[in-house]
Design a protein around this motif. Structure first.
Motif, PDB file in Angstrom:
ATOM      1  N   PRO A   1       3.995  49.708  83.314  1.00  0.00           N
ATOM      2  CA  PRO A   1       4.438  48.447  83.887  1.00  0.00           C
ATOM      3  C   PRO A   1       4.108  48.686  85.343  1.00  0.00           C
ATOM      4  CG  PRO A   1       6.118  50.047  83.600  1.00  0.00           C
ATOM      5  CD  PRO A   1       4.901  50.637  83.205  1.00  0.00           C
ATOM      6  N   TYR A   2       4.035  47.182  85.920  1.00  0.00           N
ATOM      7  CA  TYR A   2       3.654  46.962  87.377  1.00  0.00           C
ATOM      8  C   TYR A   2       4.915  46.440  88.002  1.00  0.00           C
ATOM      9  CZ  TYR A   2      -1.172  48.709  86.893  1.00  0.00           C
ATOM     10  OH  TYR A   2      -2.146  49.484  86.615  1.00  0.00           O
ATOM     11  N   GLY A   3       4.799  46.566  89.363  1.00  0.00           N
ATOM     12  CA  GLY A   3       6.176  46.441  90.254  1.00  0.00           C
ATOM     13  C   GLY A   3       5.910  45.273  91.164  1.00  0.00           C
ATOM     14  N   SER A   4       5.102  44.201  91.159  1.00  0.00           N
ATOM     15  CA  SER A   4       4.830  43.199  92.248  1.00  0.00           C
ATOM     16  C   SER A   4       5.557  41.958  91.396  1.00  0.00           C
ATOM     17  CB  SER A   4       3.374  42.739  92.322  1.00  0.00           C
ATOM     18  OG  SER A   4       3.144  41.919  92.970  1.00  0.00           O
ATOM     19  N   THR A   5       5.980  41.053  92.294  1.00  0.00           N
ATOM     20  CA  THR A   5       7.066  40.139  91.693  1.00  0.00           C
ATOM     21  C   THR A   5       6.357  38.853  91.244  1.00  0.00           C
ATOM     22  OG1 THR A   5       6.852  39.192  94.150  1.00  0.00           O
ATOM     23  CG2 THR A   5       8.725  40.557  93.523  1.00  0.00           C
ATOM     24  N   ASP A   6       4.947  38.659  91.751  1.00  0.00           N
ATOM     25  CA  ASP A   6       4.370  37.301  91.079  1.00  0.00           C
ATOM     26  C   ASP A   6       4.137  37.444  89.614  1.00  0.00           C
ATOM     27  OD1 ASP A   6       0.961  38.085  90.803  1.00  0.00           O
ATOM     28  OD2 ASP A   6       2.284  39.470  92.222  1.00  0.00           O
ATOM     29  N   LEU A   7       3.896  36.428  89.069  1.00  0.00           N
ATOM     30  CA  LEU A   7       4.127  36.318  87.506  1.00  0.00           C
ATOM     31  C   LEU A   7       2.717  37.298  86.963  1.00  0.00           C
ATOM     32  CD1 LEU A   7       5.223  35.739  84.614  1.00  0.00           C
ATOM     33  CD2 LEU A   7       3.965  33.438  84.724  1.00  0.00           C
ATOM     34  N   THR A   8       1.453  36.913  87.540  1.00  0.00           N
ATOM     35  CA  THR A   8       0.579  37.614  86.894  1.00  0.00           C
ATOM     36  C   THR A   8       0.526  39.111  86.865  1.00  0.00           C
ATOM     37  OG1 THR A   8      -0.953  36.091  87.666  1.00  0.00           O
ATOM     38  CG2 THR A   8      -2.205  37.998  87.351  1.00  0.00           C
ATOM     39  N   HIS A   9       1.124  39.793  87.980  1.00  0.00           N
ATOM     40  CA  HIS A   9       1.164  41.202  87.991  1.00  0.00           C
ATOM     41  C   HIS A   9       2.623  41.741  87.414  1.00  0.00           C
ATOM     42  CE1 HIS A   9      -1.692  40.000  90.941  1.00  0.00           C
ATOM     43  NE2 HIS A   9      -2.349  41.221  90.556  1.00  0.00           N
ATOM     44  N   ALA A  10       3.692  40.974  87.198  1.00  0.00           N
ATOM     45  CA  ALA A  10       4.909  41.155  86.615  1.00  0.00           C
ATOM     46  C   ALA A  10       4.565  41.210  85.054  1.00  0.00           C
ATOM     47  CB  ALA A  10       5.956  40.260  86.981  1.00  0.00           C
ATOM     48  N   ALA A  11       3.675  40.666  84.641  1.00  0.00           N
ATOM     49  CA  ALA A  11       3.486  40.617  83.297  1.00  0.00           C
ATOM     50  C   ALA A  11       2.332  41.854  83.021  1.00  0.00           C
ATOM     51  CB  ALA A  11       2.694  39.250  82.930  1.00  0.00           C
ATOM     52  N   TRP A  12       2.050  42.594  84.013  1.00  0.00           N
ATOM     53  CA  TRP A  12       1.234  43.604  83.707  1.00  0.00           C
ATOM     54  C   TRP A  12       2.119  44.773  83.064  1.00  0.00           C
ATOM     55  CZ3 TRP A  12      -2.771  44.650  88.188  1.00  0.00           C
ATOM     56  CH2 TRP A  12      -3.809  43.793  88.280  1.00  0.00           C
ATOM     57  N   ASN A  13       2.215  44.791  81.751  1.00  0.00           N
ATOM     58  CA  ASN A  13       3.380  45.687  81.061  1.00  0.00           C
ATOM     59  C   ASN A  13       2.580  46.031  79.870  1.00  0.00           C
ATOM     60  OD1 ASN A  13       5.770  45.614  82.845  1.00  0.00           O
ATOM     61  ND2 ASN A  13       5.352  43.386  82.125  1.00  0.00           N
ATOM     62  N   TYR A  14       1.640  47.125  79.938  1.00  0.00           N
ATOM     63  CA  TYR A  14       0.597  47.569  78.874  1.00  0.00           C
ATOM     64  C   TYR A  14       1.215  48.662  78.018  1.00  0.00           C
ATOM     65  CZ  TYR A  14      -2.198  45.011  82.266  1.00  0.00           C
ATOM     66  OH  TYR A  14      -2.759  43.888  83.021  1.00  0.00           O
ATOM     67  N   PHE A  15       1.107  48.226  76.579  1.00  0.00           N
ATOM     68  CA  PHE A  15       1.399  49.189  75.642  1.00  0.00           C
ATOM     69  C   PHE A  15      -0.098  49.519  75.452  1.00  0.00           C
ATOM     70  CE2 PHE A  15       5.255  46.881  75.227  1.00  0.00           C
ATOM     71  CZ  PHE A  15       6.289  47.806  75.157  1.00  0.00           C
ATOM     72  N   ASP A  16      -0.581  50.667  76.032  1.00  0.00           N
ATOM     73  CA  ASP A  16      -1.846  51.030  75.982  1.00  0.00           C
ATOM     74  C   ASP A  16      -2.225  51.899  74.543  1.00  0.00           C
ATOM     75  OD1 ASP A  16      -3.056  50.168  78.102  1.00  0.00           O
ATOM     76  OD2 ASP A  16      -2.464  51.853  79.353  1.00  0.00           O
ATOM     77  N   GLY A  17      -0.995  52.406  73.857  1.00  0.00           N
ATOM     78  CA  GLY A  17      -1.157  52.711  72.675  1.00  0.00           C
ATOM     79  C   GLY A  17      -1.054  51.847  71.558  1.00  0.00           C
ATOM     80  N   GLY A  18      -0.036  51.191  71.504  1.00  0.00           N
ATOM     81  CA  GLY A  18       0.312  50.161  70.251  1.00  0.00           C
ATOM     82  C   GLY A  18      -0.467  48.745  70.205  1.00  0.00           C
ATOM     83  N   ALA A  19      -0.681  48.300  71.470  1.00  0.00           N
ATOM     84  CA  ALA A  19      -1.388  47.227  71.587  1.00  0.00           C
ATOM     85  C   ALA A  19      -3.026  47.378  71.696  1.00  0.00           C
ATOM     86  CB  ALA A  19      -1.056  46.107  72.498  1.00  0.00           C
TER      87      ALA A  19
END
Length: 711
Positions: A316-334
């Motif tokens: 997960p990433y910690g910036s407030t803008d939506l683009t980077h707030a949505a950077w929450n990657y399931f690198d295994g399952g997805a």
């Protein structure tokens, strides 16, 4: 550190999304580099051998032949359907065994996901069922978001206001997860523009974001900050691996060789050394897997680990803008540990990734159409001597470990995983993080206070690593599934805390401290977190017998560096990764309970994964138990991490604690002693009456989680 999806799409992933299954295809070779397929020796038959090329082809042939799918279906996952554990524990070389494939396929027209089990011996489908409410990971066709946005008025107006020609950009996409607004089983993406020009495309156009529902083929919403974010094309000199150089002075060659050969053997996927025997595998979703690890205790092969793997990785990433707030990657399952992109899976390099004395194993991938592809040198097995395993005075004995290593590239990041088997019975796991950090375009060119970029009280959400280039604050979490069978399947789990004794007549100098043991009786009690102040560890012990000294025969998880999630409770990223609410979990063994975030973690409208597994709150006393250990780091990026970061290593150890009566790596006895045990006539631990209740520092984490709702 930016993870797979955004990176891959920012590297033109929409053009190269190829879903794959990693499977071994050959015995070891002595150096990296492709080997002719015709020269590969036959692999000994075994129930845990990964699927070979012909079996992968057969999967598609059978499904098409029985009319279960047509050519429009896309293969998300093709794996060996591992035989039940009870069958494997009873299996002996030469026995008959089942041979099955597990398949997950997706039909875009109906937005349905199906799972199938195929009998490869009889060439027939055993089951083919729809899994409602879920959607699998990335496919090539997801790039249709680009076409949808070019027909959206708000999106086009946002580009025009910035002076950006629509033909000069494409779309960077990431699964919306719990950040989205579409129904939870839809393929919803959060999209941002990126320049097509290779020099500029690494920095997204900031401040223009869209929600796109691929299932309904429509743009749901466009957000536009009016051009406040950075959107100008900028040549940041993004790292080019083909032209990269190390600036340090050149060093003289360092050669590692074993002129008399190795003290281990590799027979197909079986590795046998003088102290350890185990099998290796490459799983299409989990990557490197260790099976059936046993320690040779003076001729007695004692089971320790039935199966160990990285079951999920979340970034997960910690910036407030939506683009980077949505950077929450399931690198295994997805994204299946990067194995969906074979063009980015690079072979291990002898002399760099691993020493020159390594043996190499190959793998077979498959794309989303079910077509297999061969790749060489995906896993290395080698001996290493990192220094003394023990010494005293004039006595010193060099450590001789057997190591198994695997590297994968997941977008901009590279991850190495190394399992180390030591002669003293210890198993170490080392995770190596390297590659390129995740970046964001910003207006500022200095980190001095006063810039117009988003910040909290003047403190930015990342580190400036070049003018207009911010490396965003983020975390990496690795969730390991550890099916330990310590001298058998009947185990108990205890927590050990070290505590100082209160001042008293029996502690006159006020210096004494002791270990306190707490028996974990249920799955609810097995949800625990680290406590460095009490040197907290967790022990898995034989429930039937103790060693000759009357001590539990156990293995201990020795944690290393760790982190806790920083996204706020109740937030989308926190709900998506609710398995991280505890750093340690215990569950009673079940065949299909394999993934801490669930089978399809990019669909998070359902209660799944570990919170679902523990709802029945089963007893774990004297049972076949599975341990789940979550390991993480928080990455506040340094300027020295740019343009490519050096390897950062974290890990944990599985250490014998009473498993042996004495140090198995050093003894003054001339005659080896067989392990001695005392079989108990009552449940252990033998000092059960001395166990104390589990400390309740975080009692809110001790209960099964309520059913999650979409939000």
């Amino acid at each position: 550190m930016k993870s797979l999806y955004c990176l891959k799409f920012r590297h033109g992933i929409a053009a190269v999304l190829v879903l794959v299954t990693l499977i071994f295809s050959a015995s070891c070779s002595r150096q990296s580099g492709p080997a002719p397929v015709a020269d590969k020796p036959a692999i000994p038959l075994h129930p845990l051998n990964p699927l070979d090329t012909n079996e992968i082809k057969l999967v598609k042939e059978v499904l098409l032949g029985e009319g279960k799918i047509d050519t429009t279906y896309r293969f998300y996952l093709i794996n060996l359907n591992e035989p039940p554990k009870s069958e494997m524990l009873a299996y002996k070389d030469g026995d008959e065994f089942r041979r099955e494939a597990f398949v997950s396929v997706y039909e875009r027209a109906s937005n349905k996901t199906y799972e199938s089990v195929i009998d490869l011996k009889s060439r027939k489908v055993l089951s083919f069922v729809n899994v409602p409410g879920v959607t699998p990971g990335a496919f090539l066709r997801d790039s249709v978001a680009d076409e949808l946005l070019k027909n959206d008025e708000a999106w086009m107006a946002g580009l025009k206001a910035r002076g950006i020609h629509p033909d000069s950009v494409s779309t960077s996409i990431v699964f919306a997860g719990d950040m989205g607004i579409a129904p939870p089983d839809h393929r919803e993406l959060i999209c941002a523009p990126e320049y097509k020009n290779k020099k500029y495309k690494e920095l997204l156009v900031d401040g223009l974001v869209a929600y796109v529902d691929l299932t309904d083929s429509k743009v749901l919403k466009v957000l536009d900050d009016g051009g406040k974010g950075f959107y100008k094309p900028e040549d940041i000199g993004y790292f080019d691996a083909d032209s990269g150089e190390v600036l340090l002075p050149k060093t003289k060659p360092l050669k590692v060789s074993q002129p008399e050969g190795t003290t281990y053997t590799v027979d197909g996927f079986q590795v046998t050394g003088k102290s350890w025997s185990f099998r290796v595998g490459l799983h299409n979703r989990e990557g490197l897997v260790i099976y059936d690890a046993k320690f040779n205790d003076n001729g007695i092969m004692r089971p320790v680990v039935y199966r160990a793997s990285l079951a999920e990785m979340y970034v997960p990433y910690g910036s407030t803008d939506l683009t980077h707030a949505a950077w929450n990657y399931f690198d295994g399952g997805a994204y299946r540990m990067g194995q969906a992109w074979p063009k980015h899976m690079n072979a291990l390099k002898a002399g760099a990734d691993v020493p020159e004395n390594a043996s190499f194993l190959q793998g077979i991938f498959h794309n989303e159409k079910g077509v297999p592809a061969y790749m060489d040198s995906m896993i290395a097995v080698f001996e290493e001597s990192p220094g003394p395993i023990t010494r005293h005075g004039t006595f010193a004995h060099d450590a001789r470990n057997i190591a198994v290593k695997y590297f994968t590239q997941i977008g901009n990041y590279d991850y190495g995983f190394k399992w180390i088997f030591r002669e003293d019975g210890t198993i170490d796991l080392k995770a190596e993080l390297t590659g390129i950090v995740g970046i964001k375009g910003v207006n500022r060119t200095t980190d001095l206070p006063g810039a117009s970029d988003d910040s909290f009280n003047g403190i930015y959400y990342g580190t400036l690593v070049a003018p207009h280039v911010e490396a965003v604050n983020h975390q990496h979490f690795f969730s390991f599934r550890l099916d330990l069978d310590v001298d058998g399947r009947e185990n108990i789990v205890e927590e050990m805390n070290t505590v100082a004794l209160p001042a008293s007549a029996s502690n006159p100098w006020n210096n004494a401290f002791i270990k306190q043991m707490s028996l974990i009786k249920t799955e609810a009690e097995g949800q625990r977190n680290m406590n460095n102040a009490t040197n907290r560890h967790w022990m898995v012990a034989d429930a039937k017998a103790v060693n000759s000294l009357g001590q539990q025969k156990s293995y201990v998880i020795m944690p290393g560096h760790n982190a806790s999630p920083l996204a706020a409770p109740g937030s989308g990223p926190r709900k998506m990764a609710d398995f991280l609410e505890n750093q340690f979990w215990v569950t009673a063994y079940k065949e299909r309970e394999a993934y801490p975030a669930g089978d399809y973690p990019n669909t998070r409208g359902l209660l799944d994964g570990l919170p679902k597994m523990v709802q029945d709150n089963e007893s774990v006393e004297g049972k076949d138990v599975v341990l789940w250990y979550n390991m993480g780091i928080t990455h506040i990026v340094r300027p020295e991490d740019w343009p490519v970061m050096n390897v950062h290593t974290i890990g944990f150890s599985l250490v014998p604690f009473g498993f042996f009566d004495k140090n198995p790596a050093a003894t003054t006895k001339t005659t080896p002693e067989r392990p001695k045990v005392i079989v108990m006539d009552k449940p252990v631990p033998p000092d059960f009456t001395k166990c104390v209740p589990l400390p309740q520092e975080k009692s809110a984490m001790m209960q099964p989680k309520p059913k999650r709702t979409k939000g």
